[in-house]
Design an enzyme around this catalytic site. Structure first.
Site, PDB file in Angstrom:
ATOM      1  N   TYR A  84      -4.841 -26.861  78.708  1.00 36.34           N
ATOM      2  CA  TYR A  84      -3.566 -26.149  78.772  1.00 36.34           C
ATOM      3  C   TYR A  84      -3.647 -24.955  79.726  1.00 36.34           C
ATOM      4  O   TYR A  84      -2.712 -24.702  80.498  1.00 36.34           O
ATOM      5  CB  TYR A  84      -3.136 -25.693  77.376  1.00 36.34           C
ATOM      6  CG  TYR A  84      -2.940 -26.839  76.398  1.00 36.34           C
ATOM      7  CD1 TYR A  84      -2.401 -28.049  76.821  1.00 36.34           C
ATOM      8  CD2 TYR A  84      -3.296 -26.723  75.056  1.00 36.34           C
ATOM      9  CE1 TYR A  84      -2.219 -29.099  75.929  1.00 36.34           C
ATOM     10  CE2 TYR A  84      -3.118 -27.768  74.167  1.00 36.34           C
ATOM     11  CZ  TYR A  84      -2.592 -28.960  74.613  1.00 36.34           C
ATOM     12  OH  TYR A  84      -2.418 -30.000  73.740  1.00 36.34           O
ATOM     13  N   GLU A 116       1.504 -25.438  70.121  1.00 36.25           N
ATOM     14  CA  GLU A 116       0.484 -24.874  69.250  1.00 36.25           C
ATOM     15  C   GLU A 116      -0.776 -25.729  69.356  1.00 36.25           C
ATOM     16  O   GLU A 116      -0.684 -26.950  69.522  1.00 36.25           O
ATOM     17  CB  GLU A 116       0.925 -24.848  67.787  1.00 36.25           C
ATOM     18  CG  GLU A 116       2.151 -24.005  67.494  1.00 36.25           C
ATOM     19  CD  GLU A 116       3.435 -24.797  67.558  1.00 36.25           C
ATOM     20  OE1 GLU A 116       4.516 -24.183  67.560  1.00 36.25           O
ATOM     21  OE2 GLU A 116       3.353 -26.048  67.634  1.00 36.25           O
TER      22      GLU A 116
END
Length: 290
Positions: free
Chosen positions: A257, A245
């Site tokens: 990411y 998250e």
């Protein structure tokens, strides 16, 4: 403490400027992990630094007037990182060093010896401009990723507090040492803890609990190394995917990411506190990579 030695021929022009300017860069960033010095391949020990180099360095608020030339010694070769002013200097040291301990500054810095003050000023400008990238290279190359240990926990908790509004406590971190499903990793630069990543694995699915990097060492590739090591560990334990998250406002982390192969798979409303914010859920599926 990691030793960094700047290398030129005589140790009276380029390398003293690099030494002084690097010390300033580290001081400005609050980094105390390195010991900085300089030396020459053919220096005459005790020679004074060039006056033009002193003037050029002074323009950056650095005083190198007390510097005296020194020659590279055997003890330096045993444990130091060397930064050479030219590729030819590096060639002379290749037989003695691993590749992660040998660098050339900015693709090479020409010797200003015999030039005007402007030549020296331009040399100092080139050196100063190349140092941030050099620091990032040295940090990334010399950062080791290892399993989290009891001795790392105090510093990891401090980093947590620096990075997050609701940080994990030392007690919470310590409990994960006894959790057979937890695989927490620490980034070490020498003996200094510079970051960590926490992973919980259940039924073939890995979940990243936190990635935290010392604010002084961000954008040096440490987060990327931690992420890669966590993924490799999960793959080795037969996990099929890894999930994390991230605050939807954290564009820098999201970019990292995505670059690393994570896909946006959902939103968790109001997941974060202080301030309240949604979490972007991102997953990397190893079957697609293998």
């Amino acid at each position: 403490m990691i030793n960094i030695v700047f290398v030129c021929t005589g140790n009276t022009c380029r390398s003293p400027m690099a030494e002084g300017l690097m010390k300033k860069l580290l001081a400005d960033r609050g980094i105390d992990t390195f010991n900085i010095t300089s030396a020459g391949l053919a220096a005459y020990p005790g020679d004074e630094v060039s006056e033009k180099s002193v003037i050029a360095a002074r323009r950056y608020g650095v005083d190198i007037s007390a510097h005296r030339a020194r020659r590279i010694s055997e003890y330096m070769l045993s444990d130091s990182v060397f930064v050479c002013m030219t590729a030819s200097h590096a060639q002379a040291l290749i037989p003695y060093l691993d590749e992660n301990r040998l660098f050339v500054l900015g693709g090479g810095v020409a010797d200003p010896y015999g030039g005007t003050q402007e030549t020296y000023d331009l040399c100092a400008e080139q050196i100063n401009g190349a140092l941030p990238d050099l620091l990032a290279q040295i940090v990334k190359s010399n950062t080791a990723i290892t399993a989290m240990d009891e001795k790392h926990i105090s510093r990891i908790a401090q980093i947590e507090a620096e990075c997050f509004s609701v940080p994990w406590s030392e007690t919470s971190l310590r409990q994960e040492l006894e959790n057979e499903n937890a695989h927490f990793l620490t980034a070490l630069l020498g003996d200094a803890v510079t970051g960590y990543i926490g992973v919980i694995e259940i039924c073939g699915e890995a979940d990243i609990t936190n990635v935290a990097v010392d604010t002084r060492f961000r954008r040096f590739g440490i987060g990327e190394k931690l992420l890669k090591s966590a993924e490799q560990g999960a793959i080795s334990r037969n996990c099929e995917s890894i999930t994390l998250e991230v605050r939807i406002s954290n564009e820098a982390a999201i970019s990292l990411y995505e670059k690393s192969g994570y896909e946006k798979v959902g939103i968790r409303k109001g997941f974060y506190e202080k301030p309240t914010e949604d979490a972007l859920l991102m997953t990397k599926y190893f079957s697609k990579d293998n």
